[in-house]
Design an enzyme around this catalytic site. Structure first.
Site, PDB file in Angstrom:
ATOM      1  N   SER A 191       0.812  -1.219   0.000  1.00  0.00           N
ATOM      2  CA  SER A 191       0.000   0.000   0.000  1.00  0.00           C
ATOM      3  C   SER A 191       0.845   1.268   0.000  1.00  0.00           C
ATOM      4  O   SER A 191       0.519   2.239  -0.685  1.00  0.00           O
ATOM      5  CB  SER A 191      -0.946   0.000   1.199  1.00  0.00           C
ATOM      6  N   GLY A 222       8.311  -0.380   0.609  1.00  0.00           N
ATOM      7  CA  GLY A 222       7.781  -0.312   1.953  1.00  0.00           C
ATOM      8  C   GLY A 222       8.395  -1.382   2.838  1.00  0.00           C
ATOM      9  O   GLY A 222       9.281  -2.131   2.421  1.00  0.00           O
ATOM     10  N   ALA A 223       7.922  -1.474   4.074  1.00  0.00           N
ATOM     11  CA  ALA A 223       8.366  -2.510   5.008  1.00  0.00           C
ATOM     12  C   ALA A 223       7.253  -2.787   5.995  1.00  0.00           C
ATOM     13  O   ALA A 223       6.447  -1.907   6.317  1.00  0.00           O
ATOM     14  CB  ALA A 223       9.636  -2.075   5.743  1.00  0.00           C
ATOM     15  N   LYS A 253       9.920  -7.853   5.536  1.00  0.00           N
ATOM     16  CA  LYS A 253       9.105  -7.559   4.371  1.00  0.00           C
ATOM     17  C   LYS A 253       8.428  -8.843   3.918  1.00  0.00           C
ATOM     18  O   LYS A 253       8.820  -9.926   4.323  1.00  0.00           O
ATOM     19  CB  LYS A 253       9.962  -6.983   3.238  1.00  0.00           C
ATOM     20  N   GLY A 254       7.411  -8.692   3.079  1.00  0.00           N
ATOM     21  CA  GLY A 254       6.754  -9.858   2.521  1.00  0.00           C
ATOM     22  C   GLY A 254       5.296  -9.984   2.884  1.00  0.00           C
ATOM     23  O   GLY A 254       4.659 -10.977   2.550  1.00  0.00           O
ATOM     24  N   GLY A 255       4.744  -8.960   3.561  1.00  0.00           N
ATOM     25  CA  GLY A 255       3.326  -9.004   3.860  1.00  0.00           C
ATOM     26  C   GLY A 255       2.474  -9.083   2.601  1.00  0.00           C
ATOM     27  O   GLY A 255       1.382  -9.657   2.610  1.00  0.00           O
ATOM     28  N   GLU A 287      11.452  -8.514  -4.342  1.00  0.00           N
ATOM     29  CA  GLU A 287      11.888  -7.274  -3.701  1.00  0.00           C
ATOM     30  C   GLU A 287      13.352  -7.360  -3.267  1.00  0.00           C
ATOM     31  O   GLU A 287      14.110  -6.398  -3.409  1.00  0.00           O
ATOM     32  CB  GLU A 287      10.994  -6.970  -2.504  1.00  0.00           C
TER      33      GLU A 287
END
EC number: 5.3.1.6
Length: 262
Positions: free
Chosen positions: A35, A90-91, A102-104, A111
């Site tokens: 997002s 993002g993070a 990361k990786g949601g 990435e």
């Protein structure tokens, strides 16, 4: 502005807009997924339209690529672009040393590859993503579909010897079926609560057969841009040890605030 943004969305937007200002004409730019990264793509599209900014972008997921094309950005593959000047992403969490989870969004494999092929990785995040120690957010581990149950068992066994508070491992689902990454793999989410030694964990996890990549980004982030709901923004540079404070104005540009998927 077509609608009033919630404070969390304002924080994401100001971080993204400040990071977009770092991009210079002629750059090759990696685009993250999620997002907050979507705000960045919108801001870069606005700069291309308003300023004629000439950049080439390498998205880290198909959904980011679709949005980038929609707002008028030139999209190429990493092979076509070669080495990148900067990646902005993002993070889900970051700590005081700018180590990340990361990786949601399920794109941490691409990435990490794109970030590793960049001169700089700039992370954009709202203040809530800052933590004293990593681990409250589930750690994603991308795994091959082949031998999934074996890989999961090996992961659970490995966690016993690592410095973590929780050891639950769940298969990520979407729409009642296992989530599938852009590379055709699955994701196991590790619910660890706290990770005592992220560097050790990142190395150990990737040695397990069937593991493709984990969501720990260690010693790879150069700067983090932290946004606040009142328009304040901080740029923290881990290499220079500096913190730059400023403020970002909200633009009355409806193109940035409509039809944005979270």
């Amino acid at each position: 502005m077509s609608r009033e943004l919630a404070p969390i969305d304002k924080a994401k937007f100001v971080a993204a807009k400040r990071a977009a200002e770092m991009i210079e004409d002629g750059m090759r730019v990696g685009l993250g997924t999620g997002s907050t990264a979507a705000w960045l793509v919108r801001c870069l599209g606005d700069r291309v339209a308003m300023e004629g900014l000439n950049i080439v972008t390498v998205p880290t997921s198909t959904r980011t690529a679709d949005l980038a094309r929609e707002v008028g950005l030139k999209v190429v593959s990493l092979e076509e672009a070669g080495w990148l000047d900067m990646t902005i992403d993002g993070a889900d969490e970051f700590d005081g040393e700018l180590n990340l989870i990361k990786g949601g969004g399920g794109a941490h494999l691409r990435e990490k590859v794109v970030a590793a092929a960049s001169d700089q990785l700039v992370v954009i995040a709202d203040k809530s993503k800052e933590v004293a120690s990593l681990g409250a957010f589930p750690l994603p581990v991308e795994v091959l579909p082949f031998g999934l149950s074996t890989t999961r068992s090996l992961l659970e066994e490995t966690l016993i010897s690592l410095d973590v508070l929780g050891r639950d491992v769940t298969l990520r689902m979407k729409g009642g079926v296992p989530f599938v990454t852009d590379e055709g793999n699955h994701i196991l989410d590790l619910h660890l609560t706290r990770i005592g030694n992220p560097r050790q964990m990142a190395m150990v996890l990737n040695q397990i057969p069937g593991v493709v990549e984990n969501g720990l980004f260690i010693d790879i982030c150069d700067r983090v841009v932290v946004g606040y709901g009142d328009g304040r923004v901080e740029v923290r540079d881990i290499n220079e040890g500096s913190v730059e404070e400023g403020r970002v104005d909200f633009l009355e540009n409806e193109n940035l605030f409509t039809d944005l998927e979270e």
